[in-house]
Design an enzyme around this catalytic site. Sequence first.
Site, PDB file in Angstrom:
ATOM      1  N   ASP A   1       0.912  -1.183   0.091  1.00  0.00           N
ATOM      2  CA  ASP A   1      -0.183  -0.141  -0.055  1.00  0.00           C
ATOM      3  C   ASP A   1       1.021   1.164   0.013  1.00  0.00           C
ATOM      4  OD1 ASP A   1      -2.370   1.071   0.103  1.00  0.00           O
ATOM      5  OD2 ASP A   1      -2.494   1.500   2.161  1.00  0.00           O
TER       6      ASP A   1
ATOM      7  N   CYS B   1     -24.101  -0.787   2.393  1.00  0.00           N
ATOM      8  CA  CYS B   1     -23.241   0.588   2.414  1.00  0.00           C
ATOM      9  C   CYS B   1     -24.525   1.675   2.561  1.00  0.00           C
ATOM     10  CB  CYS B   1     -22.720   0.590   0.918  1.00  0.00           C
ATOM     11  SG  CYS B   1     -22.010   2.388   0.827  1.00  0.00           S
TER      12      CYS B   1
ATOM     13  N   CYS C   1     -14.832   2.134   7.802  1.00  0.00           N
ATOM     14  CA  CYS C   1     -15.807   1.691   7.946  1.00  0.00           C
ATOM     15  C   CYS C   1     -15.948   0.320   7.397  1.00  0.00           C
ATOM     16  CB  CYS C   1     -16.964   2.370   6.867  1.00  0.00           C
ATOM     17  SG  CYS C   1     -18.599   1.826   6.707  1.00  0.00           S
TER      18      CYS C   1
END
Length: 331
Positions: free
Chosen positions: A136, A202, A245
Amino acid sequence: MAETEHILSATQIKAGAESLGFYACGLAPAGAIPAAHSAFFRQWTAQGCHAGMDYMTRHEEKRLDPRLLAEGCQTVVSVALNYYPATPIPPDRLQLSWYAYGQDYHDVMRAKLQSLLDMLKKQNPGTGLEGRAFCDTAPILERFWAWRCGLGWIGRHTQLVIPRCGSAFFLGELLLNLPADRYDEPLAVSGCGQCTRCREACPTHALSPEGGLDARLCLSYQTVENRRDITPALAEKMYPYFYGCDRCLRACPHLHNASPSTESAFTPRQELLNATEKDWMNLTVEQYRAWFKGSAVKRAKYAGLVRNLKAICDHKDKHGSQEDLDKKKNT
């Protein structure tokens, strides 16, 4: 570049990865990203779905061909490290994303990948083996390479899904300058079937039916990467998450069979588990520095975390929690 007659053992690489605690490991020949995948990426950024992550549009040539990122690269090794919490997270508390309760995954993954590279060099002396490790931190399409290396498929929530395990995994790569004796094949079909639970979970509808993610609507982006104020419309959807989230990840049926992580660095910190809503709302700079030392949460900085907590607080004061709102909708 090393002489091509030196060939690495895929079995040796995977055994080394397993010994270091990686849950999965696969190999693929280095090359340019196929046209369909590169076109999807270019369209995604052209539509602005990367939001404020301008780094996604930089070094596009390298992002779409790892051979330009690491000179002489012939093999891409993709690994996955489990972070599914071994300690239950109290459901009645304000929440961080699961990955944020332990140590910074960038540091853990880089150390393990470097150990794997060092191990391979010792096992293959005189071959000229060289490599670069990433987690990442570089222009590389990690989920594509994880799929190409056979680790799993890219689900409707745009994350890699490992069969019967879900998506609670960090991904990392080794780019090696030697070929391997065997490469893995990507999964032929997606295991999502007709399931749309991640999209339905979502609250901001950030996931499109076409399989894309609009980061401008994603609460993980809003609470971690975004440096501006969070709009009231999005703040109303945050509770109980104030950093990241996990809703789409948790909704995936494949997660139900996941095993807890055995990586001690990812054990949730007790002070974070114990913190009450009042504790969070009164978080001081000193507490922030102590609680999140060596944590990925420091990416949001103290000001960002306070902004997120204020957004939740303002929403609850005016409307009640998201749970309360859901109950009202059903009555």
